[in-house]
Write an enzyme that holds these catalytic residues in place. Structure first.
Site, PDB file in Angstrom:
ATOM      1  N   ASP A   1       6.371 -10.157  -1.858  1.00 16.48           N
ATOM      2  CA  ASP A   1       6.163  -8.963  -2.669  1.00 16.48           C
ATOM      3  C   ASP A   1       4.762  -8.387  -2.491  1.00 16.48           C
ATOM      4  O   ASP A   1       4.577  -7.172  -2.490  1.00 16.48           O
ATOM      5  CB  ASP A   1       6.401  -9.285  -4.144  1.00 16.48           C
TER       6      ASP A   1
ATOM      7  N   HIS B   1       1.409  -3.992  -0.417  1.00 15.29           N
ATOM      8  CA  HIS B   1       0.360  -3.563   0.515  1.00 15.29           C
ATOM      9  C   HIS B   1       0.888  -2.476   1.447  1.00 15.29           C
ATOM     10  O   HIS B   1       0.217  -1.445   1.671  1.00 15.29           O
ATOM     11  CB  HIS B   1      -0.135  -4.763   1.312  1.00 15.29           C
TER      12      HIS B   1
END
Length: 260
Positions: free
Chosen positions: A47, A52
Site C-alpha cells: 500500500d 507513492h
C-alpha cells in the site's frame, strides 16, 4: 511475449526484494512500454508503494489508471499477486475513482503550503501539551475548542487506515462523505467525530500555536507549526484504481466493517 493488456502498459515496482523479483518475472513473460508512452500502470509492492505512485502522478499531472499487485504486507489497495492471466485480469478489471483531499496549510510564520492526500489529512500535537483546535465547516464554527492529541479528515479509501485506528467510521465508496475524527480527545468528552458532505470545506485553527504547536500531515508529508489548515476534496485530480471484479475495493471496504 504478449502485451500485459490491450492498452500500452507500464510496469513499476517498489525496491523490495520480492517486488524486484516479481518485476523481473513479469518482464520475461509480458511486454511493457516506458511510463511516458503508457495509458495505464501495473504497480508491484504494498500500500505504501501504491500511495507513492499515486502521489507521483498527482505531482506530475499525468494521471493514469493503476492495477496494483500485492508484494507487501497488507495490500488493501492492491490485487493478489499472480503471474498468469495478467492481460485478461487487467482488461476486465473494475475501475474505481478516488478523489484526493487538498490540504492548504498556513504556518505561524505565514508560509503557505499545499499538499494532496489520498488517505487522510491529520493534525497532531508536536509536544506533550495537548492541542487546542477550533473546527469550522463551510464557514461555520462547529467546535470552538477541541482539546486532543489531534484530529483527522479521511476519504472513503483512507477510512480503513489511520481513521479506523482512531475509532473513526468506515465510509463506503460513493458515499460522498469524509470522516472527521478526533484523536484521543479530552474535551468535549462525548464528541466522537462527524460525517461531512465531501463538497464542504473544513478549516482547523490552532489555538495558542506558540505554546501548543500543531503539525499537519497529508498522508506522509508534514508541515510543522501550523496556524490554520483548510481541507477539501479535489475532484479535478481524480485517480483511477483497477481491481479484480471478485475482490474489488468497494467490497473490501464494506467487509472491513465485519472484521474482528
Amino acid at each position: 511475449m504478449t502485451a500485459a493488456a490491450d492498452r500500452p502498459t507500464a510496469l513499476l515496482a517498489s525496491d523490495t526484494e520480492a517486488a524486484q523479483e516479481a518485476e523481473a518475472e513479469l518482464r520475461r513473460h509480458y511486454a511493457f512500454v516506458p511510463l511516458k508512452e503508457a495509458e495505464q500502470i501495473i504497480a508491484l509492492g504494498g500500500d505504501g508503494f501504491m500511495l507513492h505512485a499515486l502521489h507521483e502522478m498527482l505531482r506530475s499531472g499525468r494521471i493514469l489508471p493503476v492495477f496494483g499487485m500485492n508484494l507487501g504486507t497488507v495490500g488493501f489497495l492492491m490485487n493478489e499477486w499472480q503471474i498468469d492471466g495478467l492481460r485478461e485480469r487487467v482488461n476486465v478489471a473494475k475501475a474505481f475513482k478516488v478523489a484526493p483531499l487538498r490540504m492548504e496549510a498556513v504556518t505561524i510564520r505565514g508560509d503557505r503550503v499545499d499538499h494532496p492526500a489520498i488517505n487522510e489529512v491529520s493534525l497532531l500535537r508536536e509536544t506533550r501539551q495537548t492541542a487546542w483546535i477550533e473546527i469550522s465547516v463551510n464557514g461555520r464554527v462547529v467546535l470552538p475548542q477541541l482539546v486532543c492529541d489531534g484530529v483527522l479528515v479521511a476519504t472513503p479509501a483512507g477510512s480503513t487506515a489511520y481513521n479506523l485506528s482512531a475509532q473513526g467510521p468506515i465510509l463506503p465508496l460513493g458515499s460522498n462523505l469524509v470522516a472527521l475524527t478526533p484523536i484521543s480527545p479530552f474535551r468535549p468528552r462525548r464528541w466522537h467525530g462527524a460525517l461531512i458532505p465531501d463538497e464542504f470545506s473544513i478549516v482547523f485553527r490552532a489555538i495558542d500555536p506558540s505554546k501548543r504547536p500543531v503539525s499537519a500531515v497529508a498522508d506522509q508529508r508534514e508541515v510543522r507549526e501550523i496556524e490554520r489548515v483548510t481541507v477539501c476534496v479535489d475532484r479535478t485530480q481524480e485517480l483511477t484504481l483497477l481491481f479484480d471484479p471478485d475482490h474489488a475495493l468497494d467490497e473490501r471496504i464494506t467487509m472491513e466493517q465485519f472484521a474482528v
